[in-house]
Design an enzyme around this catalytic site. Sequence first.
Site, PDB file in Angstrom:
ATOM      1  N   SER A 124      -1.657 -11.948  -1.898  1.00 50.97           N
ATOM      2  CA  SER A 124      -2.433 -12.597  -0.773  1.00 50.97           C
ATOM      3  C   SER A 124      -3.730 -13.042  -1.488  1.00 50.97           C
ATOM      4  CB  SER A 124      -2.648 -11.237   0.053  1.00 50.97           C
ATOM      5  OG  SER A 124      -3.727 -11.514   0.721  1.00 50.97           O
ATOM      6  N   TYR A 148      -5.521  -2.088   0.464  1.00 52.30           N
ATOM      7  CA  TYR A 148      -4.455  -3.204   0.871  1.00 52.30           C
ATOM      8  C   TYR A 148      -4.550  -4.018  -0.360  1.00 52.30           C
ATOM      9  CZ  TYR A 148      -2.054  -7.135   2.139  1.00 52.30           C
ATOM     10  OH  TYR A 148      -1.263  -8.542   2.140  1.00 52.30           O
ATOM     11  N   LYS A 152      -2.198  -5.291  -3.827  1.00 55.76           N
ATOM     12  CA  LYS A 152      -1.679  -6.490  -4.480  1.00 55.76           C
ATOM     13  C   LYS A 152      -2.109  -6.973  -5.704  1.00 55.76           C
ATOM     14  CE  LYS A 152       0.651  -7.665  -0.575  1.00 55.76           C
ATOM     15  NZ  LYS A 152       2.112  -7.542  -0.656  1.00 55.76           N
TER      16      LYS A 152
END
Length: 365
Positions: A124, A148, A152
């Site tokens: 992302s 989050y 990643k």
Amino acid sequence: MSILVTGGAGYIGSHLCAELLEAGYDVVVADNFVNGNAESLRRVEEIAHRSLSVYRCDLLDSAGLRGIFENHRIEAVIHLAGLKAVGESVEEPLSYYRNNVAGTLSLLETMRRFEVRKLVFSSSATVYGSTASPPISEGFSLGVTNPYGRTKLVVEEILGDLHASDPRWSIALLRYFNPIGAHSSGRIGEDPCGVPSNLMPYITQVAIGQREELRIFGNDYPTLDGTGVRDYIHVVDLATGHLQALRKIVASRGIDAYNLGTGYGVSVLQLVKAFEKASGRQIPFRFVERRPGDVAASYADPSKAARELEWRATRGIDAMCLDAWRWQLGNPMGYAEMREGGQIIHENRIRHSVLAVSGVGEGSL
Ligand code: UDP
């Protein structure tokens, strides 16, 4: 030879599966169906006129994963499975680390065991952190502001270590900007659980009358109209970016990161206006405080993907809005109306990984 898509029943996964099938690949899906929906995959088969092999399998279930690799000759894995809500990740970091990091480790161990070393990973643009000033290219320094994003970034780093330890691996890290829109058939699209936290699904739900008004988070950013600017990319363009990355990793070795974005920034107000034009509906909105953690502007420099993957986004903001609207209008409740008494109608047609291990898998959906 088959391509394994983890998280194939989700928003991006379903569009990716449709493109893979149409390009002639045999596709195997592993999904735990926490966010994904079996109905989406049934519709993917309908769109592509071809069938998929689908397994209900959590990546943490290594015996289940092994069963899939035993049943199919997997050539490469496109790994999309994972939790994805930023706010939730702040409240429940351990779930995010378990699902996104430990789940990936389990997948990588299984891949290594079966000597499958080709991987496309769904990363992302959030790995660029909050200080990067756009256009953002892959060489920018990395930094994250929430769990989050950290999952990643950690997985990207793990994959770097893995490749350093064994250069036979071939890995593409795809850094998504803001995927929106839906398949032009109107049959598959984004079906968020509960109140959408992302902009486009919120707008479409306002347009259909499910929500009263859009709250725009901040109108005092240093942008053209004071609202936040993002790089919205059509989900089908995003899917074709995966196909190009897949072609590259199958043909070569190494590890590389690629931005998947259009290179154009669009403000919240510009997106609202474009959507109003596409839908013919007015979107009532109100300005509220900035959302904590948001940056003023983020958009990609997509030239590396253009150069090395021979890929660029081709669909503009009007097509993104039209397609998002067609999906929402045709499926006001998303896939929910296909459920009966809380059961997914096609549930019994999903291969359960445990059954598959013992060779009793059902056919396709
Ligand atoms: N946004 C907004 N109202 C909403 C949701 C999002 O004004 O209900 C804004 C948000 O502040 C950002 C843009 O829309 O400027 C895109 O937000 P989204 O959550 O879709 O993507 P992200 O911020 O993760 O890039």
